[in-house]
Scaffold this active site. Structure first.
Site: not given
Lengths: 236, 707
Positions: A184-185
């Site tokens: 997600c990052g």
């Protein structure tokens, strides 16, 4: 695809890449890896097909590095793996022919085997590192055991950075739970990595170096080092 | 010719490795195709020469070791060929259907049968044509598909030389060969390994001519190798890494060499690699002496080969529940979801508080079903539902845990059906259903029913004691009274949700007037004449009100409050989900607030970010209107004359226990006399319509109040 490339030239890059770019990046990465990291098994491209509605990609698949061995000394061996078997299913001495030609090893080092896959995530549009570990006989390692194998700074990275954590999810091609570093990052820090690079707007540059840069961060979490030679930008 | 002697030649045993994928595919095959058929199954094993100086290679089973599942294929696995890392060897799998069957297998007989196949292949020459036959193996197993554990045992049959072979010498190939020979051999080996037609041929002949040129040949070219000038090595892919011992495949190779070509002295090459290339330093060359008698090859030799498990002759076991048991997978997926929330957005999320809180839901109707689902979504696992009704035909539309099946044959009990539904959604939930009516004030009971009503009171009291948080989700006002009192008495987190036609109320009750922690006792509370004590909790703060405090303290008119419950069975469908969701979010906020039940009531304001708590404000009451699509937060304090939570009432309960409850139930004016209120009496005797005509099972039903 053409339209996308021109857009990227103009607008600020968001840290992601397309599926076909991933294939190109993967080829570039495994090439460099073979050149600079010959002492370690190579990354191989595994072509795979998912049941897609829009699968027209001939180059769909993932990068695989399998069979990394981590040898644990005998002191570190876990005794909890031993099964207490009653003698009901053994073979008595008389039954099997007495023979001495079989070497009997007194103690065996336990080996943890690691497999790593770099798989493209269509929803996050970034690569994701999947991995698993197993003993020599095939028994998978629980995460607690894997954590002992990870380098010390890995736990630090994982607890400090809100972008790096390990989860267990179904492998998109093998349909079995593998561990992965959650993506997600990824696009955020990929953007930061390429920030300030004057050659940023050249597409080929980004794609060619994407996986190398990505791996220089991700690899640290699982203890895979990337030789400095790979990180030097190739000016052509 | 000098007679050479040597030490006993000891072989490193073959080791097995079963990839998880093999068991996954086998389970699937068993469940979908094989069923209870336990006839032997042909499988394929894979091995390759050792490629690591410290780690031996194993005979590996993968998913593709098994035949595919498609119905039109025979039960034979597809052979792979030309893969240098996967030399195929044939094997056979005997899987039993029970543990007893597994133990009862005649292991010596099975080993002998497979060894006989190898011997037969040697004698007939088939092994020369297809040398992978020499490494044929046997696998017995018991797949426990309920526990997802697999018991198994490999045997690698090795024909015994009698007497055993002796080892004259053994050393690295680079020491036995000259530099030129070693280089030539390396090149030849690498070519052999890179060519698709020979990459996976694990036994071969090496001839080295006087000019140091090495050539690799197939076994069937034995005659062509006969030339005195040439050195001959019998080469094989050696999975073993040990510097002083050859690997297991050499055993049957020597048996072949002796039986077929009658040699007494055998120079062999244990071929090993490093990083994918031939390595003459790791590879070994040795000389073996075979001294078997003339008639040795006339009868089948004995065989050994059952794999040891940590030195003992017992089977192995692998547990794959973690990756195969669907319930476990569901649990870890759910946990992942919550952990992601914590990692990405809410680091202070207390997942262990959520998974350990015990919630009691009074009412399993429109509100109860939704609250239960929302609780599960938050990771709450312990849920008890109380309802004495049955699922009616109109219920599934609005009560999200029920389907048509629950309505058939008069309808299942809601409490039971709800629990089953929750378990179907998430098997790891710990849900219980209690079929019970909640006794209500102003609804007198005759002497025959008295004991059972008292039983219900006690049961309710026990239930409340056993849980941490109670949701009042019934659809009458009266049914909320007793639970409110009991919760106030024990300081349980209590959340009420009540629906009107197009409006709702969701609120949390304040703490009770007493606090166990401070050891407050009834006498002290009663004897206190100060008004301040009556409305303050043990921490000395103004207590927030309960559902019944509102009747007196709230500045709204009491008629709209009364009609709330009377019309609750006819509500706009959107209300119940909204109110239920808010009720659960309210609980989660309470659990994360450092003061918990004692927290003051917040009011939402337009200034964003004024709350100190990560989850935001913690209101006391939320009142919403669908007609306005609006919602507001209110704070109401406790009333000293509240019929449910004031200290007068609670002290009376503490003093007289069930007797007090019975009086409140039987005598409508009792509570008003005790507290000085008349409002409750008016509400309790009001006529409440039952709109649910389908479950017409008479009295004791929570849905209606009889005069």
């Amino acid at each position: 695809m053409d339209q996308k490339e021109s857009v990227r030239d103009i607008t600020p890059w968001d840290g992601t890449l397309s599926s076909s770019d991933f294939f190109s990046a993967a080829c570039a990465f495994s090439e460099k890896w073979k050149r600079f990291n010959a002492s370690v098994p190579p990354w191989l491209w595994v072509p795979s097909r998912k049941h897609h509605l829009l699968s027209s990609h001939k180059e769909e698949g993932y990068l695989s590095l399998e069979g990394m061995c981590l040898i644990k000394s005998s002191e570190e061996q876990e005794s909890c793996r031993s099964q207490t078997w009653k003698e009901e299913s053994s073979i008595s001495q008389e039954e099997e022919a007495v023979e001495n030609a079989t070497l009997v090893q007194s103690s065996c080092d336990e080996v943890n085997h690691y497999d790593f896959h770099i798989v493209y995530s269509p929803s996050y549009r970034v690569p994701v590192l999947y991995f698993r570990s197993y003993h020599s006989d095939g028994q998978p390692l629980p995460f607690g055991e894997i954590e002992k194998d990870l380098p010390d700074h890995s736990a630090k990275i994982r607890s400090e950075s809100k972008w790096t954590f390990i989860t267990q999810e179904e492998h998109p091609y093998l349909n079995r739970p593998w561990y992965k570093l959650h993506p997600c990052g990824t696009s955020e820090w990929m953007k930061l990595l390429f920030l300030g690079d004057t050659a940023l707007n050249k597409n080929g540059f980004v794609i060619e170096h994407y996986l190398v840069s990505w791996f220089s961060v991700i690899g640290q979490v699982v203890g895979l080092k990337i030789p400095l030679g790979m990180l030097e930008t190739v000016s052509c | 010719m000098s007679k050479k002697e040597g030490a006993l030649l000891q072989f490193a045993p073959m080791q097995s490795s079963v990839d998880e994928g093999f068991w996954h595919r086998f389970s699937s095959l068993k469940l979908n195709k094989l069923g209870i058929d336990d006839s032997p199954l042909p499988i394929i094993g894979f091995y390759a020469p050792c490629s690591h100086s410290q780690v031996s290679n194993h005979l590996t089973l993968l998913a593709e070791s098994l035949p595919s599942e498609s119905s039109d294929s025979s039960l034979v696995p597809e052979p792979s060929s030309g893969n240098r890392n996967k030399c195929s060897v044939p094997g056979i799998l005997y899987n039993t259907n029970t543990m007893e069957g597994f133990h009862a297998l005649d292991k010596m007989k099975l080993l002998k049968e497979e060894a006989a196949k190898i011997w037969n292949d040697i004698v007939t020459g088939k092994a020369v044509e297809d040398c992978s036959m020499l490494s044929r193996f046997l696998l017995i197993s018991f797949a426990d598909l309920k526990k997802w554990s697999f018991h198994y045992w490999f045997a690698f049959p090795a024909l015994m030389l009698d007497p055993p072979a002796a080892l004259v010498n053994l050393r690295p190939a680079s020491q036995w060969l000259s530099a030129a020979e070693a280089e030539s051999l390396s090149t030849a080996c690498n070519e052999w390994r890179n060519s698709k037609s020979t990459a996976d041929v694990p036994f071969f002949l090496v001839t080295i001519d006087p000019q140091s040129r090495a050539t690799i040949r197939l076994l069937k070219d034995w005659d062509a190798c006969q030339s005195d000038a040439h050195k001959i090595l019998f080469g094989f892919y050696d999975p073993c890494h040990l510097p002083n011992n050859p690997g297991w495949p050499l055993r049957n190779f020597l048996a072949l060499i002796s039986a077929k070509w009658n040699l007494k002295s055998v120079q062999f090459l244990c071929y090993r690699e490093n990083r994918g290339f031939a390595d003459m330093g790791l590879s070994l060359v040795g000389e073996a002496l075979i001294t078997v008698s003339e008639g040795w090859k006339d009868t089948m030799p004995n065989a050994v080969g059952w794999e040891l498990n940590k030195g003992r002759k017992v089977p192995r076991c692998i547990s794959l529940a973690q990756s195969m048991d669907p319930t476990r997978l569901a649990v870890s997926a759910a946990d992942l979801n919550l952990k992601l929330m914590r990692w990405r957005a809410l680091p202070s999320l207390n997942l262990s508080a959520l998974s350990s809180v015990k919630c009691l839901l009074l009412g399993a109707g429109t509100l109860g079903c939704q609250v239960a689902r929302m609780l599960m979504a938050w990771g709450v696992r312990k849920i008890t539902l109380v309802d004495n009704g049955k699922v009616a035909m109109s219920n599934p539309l609005r009560q999200s845990l029920y389907t048509l099946d629950d309505c058939l044959n008069g309808g299942s009990f809601k409490a039971t059906a709800a629990v089953e539904s929750l378990k179907r959604i998430f098997p790891a939930v710990e849900a219980e259903g209690v079929v019970m009516a909640i006794p209500m004030p102003g609804h007198p009971v005759n002497s025959q029913e008295q004991e059972s009503v008292l039983d219900d009171c006690r049961r309710l009291s026990d239930l409340i004691d056993a849980h941490d948080s109670v949701f009042l989700l019934t659809d009458t006002r009266e049914s909320r009274w007793l639970p409110t009192l009991l919760c106030a008495n024990t300081n349980k987190i209590t959340i009420t949700a009540a629906l009107g036609f197009d409006s709702f109320l969701v609120m949390r009750h304040g703490a009770g007037p007493f606090s166990h922690a401070h050891g407050f006792n009834a006498e002290t509370a009663i004897s206190s004449s100060s008004d301040v004590h009556k409305i303050k909790d043990a921490k000395g703060k103004h207590r927030l009100g309960c559902y019944f405090c509102n009747d007196v303290v709230a500045p709204t008119d009491s008629t709209s409050n009364r009609t709330l419950d009377q019309q609750c069975t006819v509500t706009r469908p959107g209300l119940a989900p909204i109110a239920s969701a808010l009720a659960v979010e309210l609980l989660v906020s309470i659990l994360h607030h450092p003061e918990g039940i004692f927290a003051e009531g917040d009011i939402s304001s337009n200034v964003i970010g004024t709350s100190e708590q990560p989850l935001g404000i913690l209101p006391h009451q939320i009142r919403g209107s669908l007609a306005q699509f609006s919602q507001m937060t209110l704070v109401g304090y406790s009333s000293s004359s509240c019929t449910a939570c004031c200290d007068t009432v609670l002290s009376e309960y503490r003093n007289k226990g069930m007797e007090f409850i019975l009086q409140a139930i039987n005598h409508p004016t009792y509570l008003e006399d005790l507290t000085g209120l008349t409002e409750l009496m008016k509400s309790a005797t009001a006529f409440s319509l039952d709109w649910d005509k389908d479950d017409d099972d008479g009295g004791g039903d929570e849905d209606c109040v009889e005069i």
